[in-house]
Each structure stands twice: as structure tokens, then as C-alpha cells.
Design a protein around this motif. Sequence first.
Motif, mmCIF file in Angstrom:
data_model
loop_
_atom_site.group_PDB
_atom_site.id
_atom_site.type_symbol
_atom_site.label_atom_id
_atom_site.label_comp_id
_atom_site.label_asym_id
_atom_site.label_seq_id
_atom_site.Cartn_x
_atom_site.Cartn_y
_atom_site.Cartn_z
ATOM 1 N N TYR A 229 -66.510 59.172 41.012
ATOM 2 C CA TYR A 229 -66.381 60.213 42.653
ATOM 3 C C TYR A 229 -64.915 60.276 42.889
ATOM 4 O O TYR A 229 -64.777 58.933 42.793
ATOM 5 C CB TYR A 229 -67.353 59.888 43.172
ATOM 6 N N CYS A 230 -64.118 61.250 43.262
ATOM 7 C CA CYS A 230 -62.872 60.720 42.884
ATOM 8 C C CYS A 230 -62.867 61.900 44.602
ATOM 9 O O CYS A 230 -63.348 63.467 44.685
ATOM 10 C CB CYS A 230 -62.009 61.489 42.537
ATOM 11 N N LYS A 231 -62.729 61.376 45.665
ATOM 12 C CA LYS A 231 -62.758 61.768 46.760
ATOM 13 C C LYS A 231 -60.563 62.147 47.528
ATOM 14 O O LYS A 231 -60.026 61.102 47.277
ATOM 15 C CB LYS A 231 -62.876 60.992 47.199
ATOM 16 N N GLY A 232 -61.202 62.999 48.382
ATOM 17 C CA GLY A 232 -59.290 63.408 49.041
ATOM 18 C C GLY A 232 -58.302 64.373 48.363
ATOM 19 O O GLY A 232 -57.524 63.998 48.711
ATOM 20 N N LEU A 233 -59.151 64.597 47.427
ATOM 21 C CA LEU A 233 -57.730 65.838 47.080
ATOM 22 C C LEU A 233 -59.090 67.397 46.366
ATOM 23 O O LEU A 233 -60.384 67.389 45.916
ATOM 24 C CB LEU A 233 -57.424 65.289 45.712
ATOM 25 N N ARG A 234 -58.874 68.796 46.818
ATOM 26 C CA ARG A 234 -59.316 69.698 46.237
ATOM 27 C C ARG A 234 -58.297 70.246 45.812
ATOM 28 O O ARG A 234 -58.040 71.452 46.054
ATOM 29 C CB ARG A 234 -59.566 70.299 47.926
ATOM 30 N N PRO A 235 -58.840 70.547 44.263
ATOM 31 C CA PRO A 235 -57.295 70.335 43.554
ATOM 32 C C PRO A 235 -58.545 72.277 43.344
ATOM 33 O O PRO A 235 -59.481 72.650 43.108
ATOM 34 C CB PRO A 235 -57.797 70.240 42.246
ATOM 35 N N THR A 236 -57.496 73.043 42.864
ATOM 36 C CA THR A 236 -57.639 74.724 42.504
ATOM 37 C C THR A 236 -57.940 74.581 41.016
ATOM 38 O O THR A 236 -58.788 75.278 40.391
ATOM 39 C CB THR A 236 -56.628 75.994 42.403
ATOM 40 N N GLN A 237 -57.600 72.928 40.162
ATOM 41 C CA GLN A 237 -58.127 72.845 38.918
ATOM 42 C C GLN A 237 -58.154 72.068 38.650
ATOM 43 O O GLN A 237 -57.427 70.298 39.162
ATOM 44 C CB GLN A 237 -56.930 73.626 38.091
ATOM 45 N N PRO A 238 -59.518 71.074 37.833
ATOM 46 C CA PRO A 238 -59.950 69.566 38.231
ATOM 47 C C PRO A 238 -58.567 68.438 37.692
ATOM 48 O O PRO A 238 -57.972 68.854 36.322
ATOM 49 C CB PRO A 238 -60.905 69.228 37.089
ATOM 50 N N ALA A 239 -58.092 67.678 38.248
ATOM 51 C CA ALA A 239 -57.080 67.074 37.824
ATOM 52 C C ALA A 239 -57.433 65.984 36.653
ATOM 53 O O ALA A 239 -59.089 65.723 36.908
ATOM 54 C CB ALA A 239 -56.897 65.883 39.233
ATOM 55 N N PRO A 240 -56.710 65.452 35.648
ATOM 56 C CA PRO A 240 -57.385 64.642 34.788
ATOM 57 C C PRO A 240 -57.409 63.663 36.103
ATOM 58 O O PRO A 240 -57.200 62.777 36.137
ATOM 59 C CB PRO A 240 -56.139 64.574 34.185
ATOM 60 N N VAL A 241 -58.737 62.748 34.996
ATOM 61 C CA VAL A 241 -58.956 61.198 35.185
ATOM 62 C C VAL A 241 -59.018 61.045 34.246
ATOM 63 O O VAL A 241 -60.092 61.024 33.466
ATOM 64 C CB VAL A 241 -60.674 61.541 36.285
ATOM 65 N N LYS A 242 -58.403 59.164 34.169
ATOM 66 C CA LYS A 242 -59.076 58.755 32.309
ATOM 67 C C LYS A 242 -59.107 57.584 32.525
ATOM 68 O O LYS A 242 -59.568 56.915 34.251
ATOM 69 C CB LYS A 242 -57.447 58.881 31.969
ATOM 70 N N GLN A 297 -68.247 68.355 44.365
ATOM 71 C CA GLN A 297 -68.974 68.270 45.913
ATOM 72 C C GLN A 297 -68.677 68.902 46.827
ATOM 73 O O GLN A 297 -66.585 68.661 46.651
ATOM 74 C CB GLN A 297 -69.850 66.804 45.711
ATOM 75 N N PRO A 298 -68.890 68.815 48.055
ATOM 76 C CA PRO A 298 -68.110 68.944 49.509
ATOM 77 C C PRO A 298 -67.511 67.407 49.580
ATOM 78 O O PRO A 298 -65.951 68.234 50.194
ATOM 79 C CB PRO A 298 -68.936 68.798 50.304
ATOM 80 N N ASP A 299 -67.467 66.048 49.541
ATOM 81 C CA ASP A 299 -66.290 65.667 50.059
ATOM 82 C C ASP A 299 -66.247 64.567 48.282
ATOM 83 O O ASP A 299 -65.222 64.379 48.465
ATOM 84 C CB ASP A 299 -66.887 64.271 50.842
ATOM 85 N N ALA A 300 -66.042 65.179 46.919
ATOM 86 C CA ALA A 300 -65.587 64.205 46.189
ATOM 87 C C ALA A 300 -65.676 65.821 44.944
ATOM 88 O O ALA A 300 -66.291 67.090 44.936
ATOM 89 C CB ALA A 300 -66.729 63.511 45.520
ATOM 90 N N GLU A 301 -64.546 65.491 43.996
ATOM 91 C CA GLU A 301 -64.964 65.639 42.572
ATOM 92 C C GLU A 301 -65.665 64.525 41.957
ATOM 93 O O GLU A 301 -65.258 63.582 41.379
ATOM 94 C CB GLU A 301 -63.641 66.013 42.118
ATOM 95 N N VAL A 302 -66.578 65.326 40.324
ATOM 96 C CA VAL A 302 -67.338 64.415 39.969
ATOM 97 C C VAL A 302 -66.848 64.430 38.332
ATOM 98 O O VAL A 302 -66.793 65.410 37.602
ATOM 99 C CB VAL A 302 -68.668 64.842 40.788
ATOM 100 N N TYR A 303 -66.885 63.494 37.906
ATOM 101 C CA TYR A 303 -66.408 63.126 36.792
ATOM 102 C C TYR A 303 -67.577 62.000 35.630
ATOM 103 O O TYR A 303 -68.186 61.226 35.947
ATOM 104 C CB TYR A 303 -65.520 62.482 36.303
ATOM 105 N N HIS A 304 -67.170 62.830 34.264
ATOM 106 C CA HIS A 304 -68.449 61.849 33.645
ATOM 107 C C HIS A 304 -68.579 61.237 32.628
ATOM 108 O O HIS A 304 -66.833 61.830 31.689
ATOM 109 C CB HIS A 304 -70.026 63.008 33.504
ATOM 110 N N PHE A 305 -68.296 60.093 32.051
ATOM 111 C CA PHE A 305 -67.960 59.285 30.656
ATOM 112 C C PHE A 305 -69.579 59.364 30.141
ATOM 113 O O PHE A 305 -70.358 58.448 30.684
ATOM 114 C CB PHE A 305 -67.453 58.289 31.114
ATOM 115 N N SER A 306 -69.792 59.073 28.616
ATOM 116 C CA SER A 306 -70.687 59.229 28.072
ATOM 117 C C SER A 306 -70.151 58.007 27.048
ATOM 118 O O SER A 306 -69.309 58.007 26.297
ATOM 119 C CB SER A 306 -71.317 60.014 27.086
ATOM 120 N N GLY A 307 -71.047 56.184 26.294
ATOM 121 C CA GLY A 307 -70.434 55.759 25.597
ATOM 122 C C GLY A 307 -71.179 54.942 24.682
ATOM 123 O O GLY A 307 -72.403 55.385 25.190
#
Length: 334
Positions: A229-242, A297-307
Motif C-alpha cells: 500500500y502506497c500513500k500520499g500520491l494520487r497519480p493520473t497513471q500508477p507510479a512505478p514501485v519496485k 483505494q481512497p487513501d492509497a495505491e495498491v500493488y501486488h507481488f507473487s513469488g
Amino acid sequence: MLFKKMLSTLILVTTLAGTHSAFAACSWSYPPPPAKITIPPLAGTTSLSPAPIGQAMASQKISFYSGGAEFHYCATGDKWGMTLNASGLEPAGLPNVYKTNVEGVGIRIGFDKPLSGNWGGVEYPPFEYQTYPTIPIPFPEQVTIDFIRTGTAVGKGPISFNFSAQFQATGLTPINIVGTNLTTEVANNIYFSACEAQVKSLIVPMGKVASANIRNGNTQAQNFNLNVYCKGLRPTQPAPVKIYFQGATTSDGLLKFNDAGQSHVASGAAIELTNGKGTRLPFTPSKALNLDWQHSQPDAEVYHFSGQARYVPSGGEVKAGKADAVVSYVLVYN
């Protein structure tokens, strides 16, 4: 005769003192600035732009004086410069940068006389230079407040601070430049303020595996998943998270057992970590993998990783024993 010697000595001392006072101090070429100058208010909003850690995300330039004062007639060896008292602000660990109450945002205070080659660009106190008797030095007319990125996570919100700077040169009365309750609202539409996994500690049960199956490469992969969960940014396109990983490895994606080499620990095997496409997981920042964006989500962007994790042979004879391992993950964002 004794009286004449004493008189000569007194005349010599008086002559030297007179020479020093006439030529060993700077003087103003124009009427000097007032003894105290107050900085005007900052702009109400400061919008951040992308910048690496240690660089300015925004700047405000505020003019505080227009009298055109400059000084010269200094003697060789005279000095001029400025000091700064940033009242209540803590150093941020970067040169001339101070912490603020907004995460990841520091301030740096500089002074300038725009378009003056003799001033030479923004100077950040404290600094001191030697004078040159024939070159006039202008009094600064503008303060620059740089908003410096101090960390990976960058927040937003109001910033308020005070400072007092002092301009001084040999023989001149110091000039105080004061900023009181300087306030601005930091607007951040660029950076996440924080990214973190939903589960802080993830346990992957590997079960019991026969040594023969490891030797034959016949082991069952165990799936694991992370939601970030990444908070504090409301991008028009999802920002990269690695993501990349840290642990005791012989190569990317091949994890050693805890206490490897001890008699109670299995040998000749390791835990192979891969992503959903079968690629071994990276253990260096330069090879970090992109997380899959899921939704907002209202207060976050949600990212997922599978391994996946499974036992594999690592060389040598496969011997039974305890076969636990620990790996850490590092999220890279902003």
C-alpha cells in the motif's frame, strides 16, 4: 635625553595606530542598509517537482532590500561573510539543510544579489571570504529558500520556521536579516509519502522434503504473495514501485539456510526464490522488479507481488537437517 627617547617612542606608536584606522577597515560606498531587515512572507503554497535525494524539489526567491549598498576600500586580509542561526531547526545530514515537520522535506537558506558578478550567485551561510580593496562587494538583496528532498518518502503539509542571518565585514556594523514565522503549504502530487506491505512478516511453510526429491529436482514450489500500500500520491497513471531482496545468497534467488555449516543444518541444498514467471528474484537494487499495480483505494495505491520458494540442490551431497532461511525485501519508490 631620556625624555626625548620616550617622546619619540610615543610619536611612533601614535603614527602606526593612525595608519591602521585609515586603511584596514571596509566602508560603504552608498548609504548602508538598516541594522535590521525583516524578510517578507513566503508564497502560501510550494509545489514539489521530481528531484533525487539531496537536490531541490522547489525554491522560493524573496526580495528583501533594494538600496544598492556595496562596500569596498578594504585592506588586504580583511574579510566579509555571513552566519546563520536557524532557530529551532535540526540539521538534516546534508550540507546547509535543516529538517522540517514534513517528512522528506528539508530547507536550505541562501542569499544572492541577482545579476551581480561580484556577489557570484546564491551563497549559503555560514561563509567567509577575503576582500579585495579595489573590488566593491554588494549587499545581498534576495533570499532563496530551497526545499530539499531528504529521503525516499516525501510528505506534504504546512511548514513554518524562523531564522536570523548576519552580514558582516571588517570594520562595518553587522546587519541582521531576520525571517519570522515564515510559513508555506507544501503541495505534493509527485511522491508517495510511504509504501509498506500489508503483512510485516510473512512465513512460507516449506514442509518436509525427502533428500532424494531434492537431488532429483522433484520438489513442490510454495507460493507467497505481498500486497503493498502506497500513500500520499494520487497519480493520473500508477507510479512505478519496485522490489528487491536481501539475504544470505550464493547468487540471485538462491538462499542459504540459517546457520549453514552447522551439524544440525541440511547441506547440499538451498531455497530457490522466483517470481511468477520463474525468474530468480534479484538481490541487488539495479535488478529490482516492478510490482503489479492492482487498484486505487481512497487513501492509497495498491500493488501486488507473487513469488515462489522451493528446495533445489546447491552442489555436493544432499544431507538431511534443518532447512530454514530468512529473506528481507526492499521497496523502491519515488
